[in-house]
Design an enzyme around this catalytic site. Sequence first.
Site, PDB file in Angstrom:
ATOM      1  N   GLU A 104       0.855  -1.191   0.000  1.00  0.00           N
ATOM      2  CA  GLU A 104       0.000   0.000   0.000  1.00  0.00           C
ATOM      3  C   GLU A 104       0.886   1.234   0.000  1.00  0.00           C
ATOM      4  OE1 GLU A 104      -1.616  -1.495   3.350  1.00  0.00           O
ATOM      5  OE2 GLU A 104      -3.241  -2.517   2.309  1.00  0.00           O
ATOM      6  N   TYR A 116       8.181   1.846  -7.306  1.00  0.00           N
ATOM      7  CA  TYR A 116       7.411   0.610  -7.530  1.00  0.00           C
ATOM      8  C   TYR A 116       7.088   0.399  -9.008  1.00  0.00           C
ATOM      9  CZ  TYR A 116       6.859   1.207  -2.489  1.00  0.00           C
ATOM     10  OH  TYR A 116       7.104   1.391  -1.151  1.00  0.00           O
TER      11      TYR A 116
HETATM   12  C1  LIG Z   1      10.737   6.055  -1.402  1.00  0.00           C
HETATM   13  C2  LIG Z   1      12.178   5.838  -0.889  1.00  0.00           C
HETATM   14  C3  LIG Z   1      12.210   4.536  -0.082  1.00  0.00           C
HETATM   15  C4  LIG Z   1      13.105   5.737  -2.112  1.00  0.00           C
HETATM   16  O1  LIG Z   1      14.418   5.478  -1.594  1.00  0.00           O
HETATM   17  P1  LIG Z   1      15.745   5.814  -2.441  1.00  0.00           P
HETATM   18  O2  LIG Z   1      16.851   4.992  -1.889  1.00  0.00           O
HETATM   19  O3  LIG Z   1      15.938   7.285  -2.504  1.00  0.00           O
HETATM   20  O4  LIG Z   1      15.330   5.286  -3.884  1.00  0.00           O
HETATM   21  P2  LIG Z   1      16.374   4.832  -5.013  1.00  0.00           P
HETATM   22  O5  LIG Z   1      17.556   5.742  -5.003  1.00  0.00           O
HETATM   23  O6  LIG Z   1      16.621   3.375  -4.888  1.00  0.00           O
HETATM   24  O7  LIG Z   1      15.540   5.148  -6.311  1.00  0.00           O
HETATM   25  C5  LIG Z   1      14.908   4.118  -7.034  1.00  0.00           C
HETATM   26  C6  LIG Z   1      13.894   4.749  -7.966  1.00  0.00           C
HETATM   27  O8  LIG Z   1      12.853   5.380  -7.206  1.00  0.00           O
HETATM   28  C7  LIG Z   1      12.433   6.571  -7.898  1.00  0.00           C
HETATM   29  N1  LIG Z   1      12.746   7.737  -7.084  1.00  0.00           N
HETATM   30  C8  LIG Z   1      13.447   7.751  -5.909  1.00  0.00           C
HETATM   31  N2  LIG Z   1      13.483   9.005  -5.414  1.00  0.00           N
HETATM   32  C9  LIG Z   1      12.793   9.786  -6.287  1.00  0.00           C
HETATM   33  C10 LIG Z   1      12.455  11.162  -6.320  1.00  0.00           C
HETATM   34  N3  LIG Z   1      12.851  12.009  -5.347  1.00  0.00           N
HETATM   35  N4  LIG Z   1      11.727  11.611  -7.365  1.00  0.00           N
HETATM   36  C11 LIG Z   1      11.306  10.774  -8.329  1.00  0.00           C
HETATM   37  N5  LIG Z   1      11.591   9.444  -8.372  1.00  0.00           N
HETATM   38  C12 LIG Z   1      12.327   8.966  -7.344  1.00  0.00           C
HETATM   39  C13 LIG Z   1      13.214   6.615  -9.184  1.00  0.00           C
HETATM   40  O9  LIG Z   1      12.463   5.889 -10.149  1.00  0.00           O
HETATM   41  C14 LIG Z   1      14.464   5.851  -8.827  1.00  0.00           C
HETATM   42  O10 LIG Z   1      15.094   5.298  -9.931  1.00  0.00           O
HETATM   43  P3  LIG Z   1      16.224   6.144 -10.724  1.00  0.00           P
HETATM   44  O11 LIG Z   1      17.222   6.580  -9.700  1.00  0.00           O
HETATM   45  O12 LIG Z   1      16.741   5.148 -11.703  1.00  0.00           O
HETATM   46  O13 LIG Z   1      15.492   7.305 -11.320  1.00  0.00           O
HETATM   47  C15 LIG Z   1      12.645   7.045  -0.026  1.00  0.00           C
HETATM   48  O14 LIG Z   1      12.358   8.237  -0.709  1.00  0.00           O
HETATM   49  C16 LIG Z   1      12.015   7.096   1.361  1.00  0.00           C
HETATM   50  O15 LIG Z   1      12.503   6.487   2.307  1.00  0.00           O
HETATM   51  N6  LIG Z   1      10.906   7.848   1.479  1.00  0.00           N
HETATM   52  C17 LIG Z   1      10.207   7.983   2.790  1.00  0.00           C
HETATM   53  C18 LIG Z   1       9.526   6.701   3.185  1.00  0.00           C
HETATM   54  C19 LIG Z   1       8.541   6.225   2.125  1.00  0.00           C
HETATM   55  O16 LIG Z   1       7.801   6.998   1.526  1.00  0.00           O
HETATM   56  N7  LIG Z   1       8.517   4.894   1.907  1.00  0.00           N
HETATM   57  C20 LIG Z   1       7.599   4.258   0.983  1.00  0.00           C
HETATM   58  C21 LIG Z   1       6.338   3.920   1.676  1.00  0.00           C
HETATM   59  S1  LIG Z   1       5.157   3.143   0.583  1.00  0.00           S
END
Ligand SMILES: CC(C)(COP(=O)(O)OP(=O)(O)OC[C@H]1O[C@@H](n2cnc3c(N)ncnc32)[C@H](O)[C@@H]1OP(=O)(O)O)[C@@H](O)C(=O)NCCC(=O)NCCS
Length: 156
Positions: A104, A116
């Site tokens: 979710e 995702y």
């Molecule tokens: C969502 C979250 C887990 C992503 O973590 P992250 O380590 O920064 O993500 P990654 O570096 O592995 O990025 C993977 C992909 O996610 C997407 N992405 C990550 N950050 C992004 C941003 N700020 N804007 C747009 N796309 C983004 C991109 O598709 C990225 O791929 P790319 O680098 O090839 O473009 C992080 O932002 C987070 O912890 N957020 C707060 C908690 C949360 O919302 N968790 C999800 C609950 S459902």
Amino acid sequence: MTLNDVNVVHALDVASFSLPWPERAYKFEVSQNPNSLPLVIELKDDKSGWVIAGVLVIWLILDEAHIGTIAIDAGKRRLGLAKRLLVEGLLMSSSEGAKTAYLEVRRGNLTAQELYRQFGFTIEGIRPRYYKDNNEDALLLTLKSLDTDRLNELLV
Ligand SMILES: CC(C)(COP(=O)(O)OP(=O)(O)OC[C@H]1O[C@@H](n2cnc3c(N)ncnc32)[C@H](O)[C@@H]1OP(=O)(O)O)[C@@H](O)C(=O)NCCC(=O)NCCS
């Protein structure tokens, strides 16, 4: 994740979510829930050695992997850590017999939705006003087929 990690994991959770899990929930996942796959990802720091940079909890229910939570430390985002952690978690789930995955996500969390989408998750349904802090809808996403080749390709 081990019990020793729970302190740091909980702090990361509190910093990442408006409705964080209580610390005891992580303790339960690590020590008492046989269906849980609680993982951390660590980065090497010059001063402190290995430090926890992210957390992922997956529940294995029959042939389904349910993603309970995923978060990366705010100072270590956009380094590919969530992608790596989720690939590893889903590969482990697959080796435990999972065929599909569910999660979710808040309707407004476009960052997570983009992550995702890269994995091939699609919208299966909507849970209206699911999140109690702001009555935001939850999107129910599913990855219909856990394809290990496709998961490994995400890391290339
Ligand atoms: C969502 C979250 C887990 C992503 O973590 P992250 O380590 O920064 O993500 P990654 O570096 O592995 O990025 C993977 C992909 O996610 C997407 N992405 C990550 N950050 C992004 C941003 N700020 N804007 C747009 N796309 C983004 C991109 O598709 C990225 O791929 P790319 O680098 O090839 O473009 C992080 O932002 C987070 O912890 N957020 C707060 C908690 C949360 O919302 N968790 C999800 C609950 S459902």
